[in-house]
Design a protein around this motif. Structure first.
Motif, PDB file in Angstrom:
ATOM      1  N   VAL A 106      -3.165  -2.364  26.609  1.00 28.35           N
ATOM      2  CA  VAL A 106      -4.320  -2.205  27.486  1.00 28.35           C
ATOM      3  C   VAL A 106      -4.439  -0.723  27.798  1.00 28.35           C
ATOM      4  N   GLN A 107      -5.599  -0.151  27.489  1.00 26.63           N
ATOM      5  CA  GLN A 107      -5.816   1.278  27.705  1.00 26.63           C
ATOM      6  C   GLN A 107      -7.039   1.458  28.605  1.00 26.63           C
ATOM      7  N   VAL A 108      -6.862   2.212  29.683  1.00 33.70           N
ATOM      8  CA  VAL A 108      -7.942   2.503  30.628  1.00 33.70           C
ATOM      9  C   VAL A 108      -8.143   4.008  30.653  1.00 33.70           C
ATOM     10  N   SER A 109      -9.394   4.447  30.485  1.00 34.43           N
ATOM     11  CA  SER A 109      -9.726   5.877  30.486  1.00 34.43           C
ATOM     12  C   SER A 109     -10.763   6.149  31.557  1.00 34.43           C
ATOM     13  N   TRP A 110     -10.721   7.367  32.122  1.00 31.81           N
ATOM     14  CA  TRP A 110     -11.692   7.768  33.130  1.00 31.81           C
ATOM     15  C   TRP A 110     -11.790   9.281  33.156  1.00 31.81           C
ATOM     16  N   GLY A 111     -12.835   9.758  33.809  1.00 32.45           N
ATOM     17  CA  GLY A 111     -13.029  11.197  33.985  1.00 32.45           C
ATOM     18  C   GLY A 111     -14.046  11.755  33.016  1.00 32.45           C
ATOM     19  N   GLU A 112     -14.854  12.672  33.517  1.00 34.26           N
ATOM     20  CA  GLU A 112     -15.875  13.283  32.673  1.00 34.26           C
ATOM     21  C   GLU A 112     -15.427  14.651  32.169  1.00 34.26           C
ATOM     22  N   THR A 113     -15.063  15.530  33.071  1.00 30.73           N
ATOM     23  CA  THR A 113     -14.698  16.875  32.656  1.00 30.73           C
ATOM     24  C   THR A 113     -13.293  16.920  32.072  1.00 30.73           C
ATOM     25  N   ARG A 114     -12.387  16.190  32.684  1.00 35.98           N
ATOM     26  CA  ARG A 114     -11.002  16.158  32.207  1.00 35.98           C
ATOM     27  C   ARG A 114     -10.610  14.697  32.051  1.00 35.98           C
ATOM     28  N   SER A 115     -10.711  14.206  30.830  1.00 34.51           N
ATOM     29  CA  SER A 115     -10.473  12.792  30.572  1.00 34.51           C
ATOM     30  C   SER A 115      -8.995  12.446  30.749  1.00 34.51           C
ATOM     31  N   ARG A 116      -8.761  11.330  31.412  1.00 37.57           N
ATOM     32  CA  ARG A 116      -7.394  10.838  31.625  1.00 37.57           C
ATOM     33  C   ARG A 116      -7.297   9.416  31.085  1.00 37.57           C
ATOM     34  N   THR A 117      -6.088   9.022  30.709  1.00 34.50           N
ATOM     35  CA  THR A 117      -5.870   7.701  30.129  1.00 34.50           C
ATOM     36  C   THR A 117      -4.575   7.118  30.666  1.00 34.50           C
ATOM     37  N   PHE A 118      -4.635   5.816  30.943  1.00 32.60           N
ATOM     38  CA  PHE A 118      -3.429   5.073  31.318  1.00 32.60           C
ATOM     39  C   PHE A 118      -3.286   3.934  30.320  1.00 32.60           C
ATOM     40  N   GLU A 119      -2.075   3.734  29.811  1.00 30.26           N
ATOM     41  CA  GLU A 119      -1.835   2.680  28.831  1.00 30.26           C
ATOM     42  C   GLU A 119      -0.721   1.769  29.312  1.00 30.26           C
ATOM     43  N   LEU A 120      -0.944   0.473  29.134  1.00 34.28           N
ATOM     44  CA  LEU A 120       0.024  -0.547  29.511  1.00 34.28           C
ATOM     45  C   LEU A 120       0.278  -1.409  28.282  1.00 34.28           C
ATOM     46  N   ARG A 121       1.545  -1.576  27.931  1.00 34.96           N
ATOM     47  CA  ARG A 121       1.897  -2.407  26.769  1.00 34.96           C
ATOM     48  C   ARG A 121       2.820  -3.522  27.217  1.00 34.96           C
ATOM     49  N   SER A 122       2.666  -4.668  26.525  1.00 40.95           N
ATOM     50  CA  SER A 122       3.500  -5.814  26.861  1.00 40.95           C
ATOM     51  C   SER A 122       3.523  -6.773  25.675  1.00 40.95           C
ATOM     52  N   VAL A 123       4.207  -7.868  25.871  1.00 39.86           N
ATOM     53  CA  VAL A 123       4.257  -8.944  24.886  1.00 39.86           C
ATOM     54  C   VAL A 123       3.708 -10.195  25.557  1.00 39.86           C
ATOM     55  N   VAL A 124       2.754 -10.855  24.876  1.00 35.30           N
ATOM     56  CA  VAL A 124       2.146 -12.067  25.430  1.00 35.30           C
ATOM     57  C   VAL A 124       2.187 -13.164  24.374  1.00 35.30           C
ATOM     58  N   ALA A 125       1.817 -14.358  24.786  1.00 32.30           N
ATOM     59  CA  ALA A 125       1.809 -15.508  23.892  1.00 32.30           C
ATOM     60  C   ALA A 125       0.571 -15.506  23.014  1.00 32.30           C
ATOM     61  N   GLY A 126       0.767 -15.860  21.749  1.00 29.81           N
ATOM     62  CA  GLY A 126      -0.349 -16.023  20.830  1.00 29.81           C
ATOM     63  C   GLY A 126      -0.623 -17.501  20.636  1.00 29.81           C
ATOM     64  N   VAL A 127      -1.890 -17.812  20.406  1.00 28.46           N
ATOM     65  CA  VAL A 127      -2.304 -19.205  20.245  1.00 28.46           C
ATOM     66  C   VAL A 127      -3.074 -19.331  18.929  1.00 28.46           C
ATOM     67  N   VAL A 128      -2.722 -20.351  18.139  1.00 26.84           N
ATOM     68  CA  VAL A 128      -3.467 -20.612  16.915  1.00 26.84           C
ATOM     69  C   VAL A 128      -4.687 -21.439  17.278  1.00 26.84           C
ATOM     70  N   PRO A 129      -5.903 -20.961  16.932  1.00 25.00           N
ATOM     71  CA  PRO A 129      -7.117 -21.733  17.258  1.00 25.00           C
ATOM     72  C   PRO A 129      -7.116 -23.074  16.557  1.00 25.00           C
ATOM     73  N   GLN A 130      -7.617 -24.092  17.210  1.00 25.39           N
ATOM     74  CA  GLN A 130      -7.614 -25.454  16.641  1.00 25.39           C
ATOM     75  C   GLN A 130      -8.945 -25.802  16.062  1.00 25.39           C
TER      76      GLN A 130
END
Length: 130
Positions: A106-130
């Motif tokens: 998950v990446q969130v960015s903000w700012g106009e003149t000086r762009s900043r970014t925050f990134e969050l990584r994790s492991v989640v469950a995957g689901v096979v579509p039925q």
């Protein structure tokens, strides 16, 4: 007679002393205003950073289960924040995989003149579509 001349000396501040005092006062006030301005910018930056962290945590909670085929979504919120969520299957040498786990970013960015970014990584469950 000599006593009268010594007693007649002028008391108080001279013009030069007054100018020096005003110059010192001006420099001191300038430094004080600059420090207060810097502190308010730091507070604003940390508030915006905390809001970005909150957005990223909310998106991670929303996408706690994702399709095993992968995920790539993006969007924006009010206040010039943009976000992107990507998820890919974690490598598993077993066939079929023992667990359907996804690496999510998950990446969130903000700012106009000086762009900043925050990134969050994790492991989640995957689901096979039925």
């Amino acid at each position: 007679m000599m006593k009268h001349i010594i007693a007649g000396r002028q008391k108080g501040l001279s013009l030069l002393e007054m100018i020096v005092a005003l110059a010192i006062l001006g420099v001191s006030l300038g430094a004080l205003y600059q420090a207060a301005g810097g502190a308010s910018r730091i507070v604003q930056t940390s508030e915006r950073y905390a809001y970005a962290v909150s957005i990223a945590e909310s998106l991670l909670a929303e996408y706690s289960v994702v399709p095993y085929s992968g995920l790539d979504v993006s969007g924006e919120t009010g206040g010039d924040y943009t976000w992107q969520v990507t998820a890919v299957p974690l490598p598993d040498d077993n066939d079929p995989p023992l667990a359907l786990l996804m690496d999510i970013r998950v990446q969130v960015s903000w700012g106009e003149t000086r762009s900043r970014t925050f990134e969050l990584r994790s492991v989640v469950a995957g689901v096979v579509p039925q």
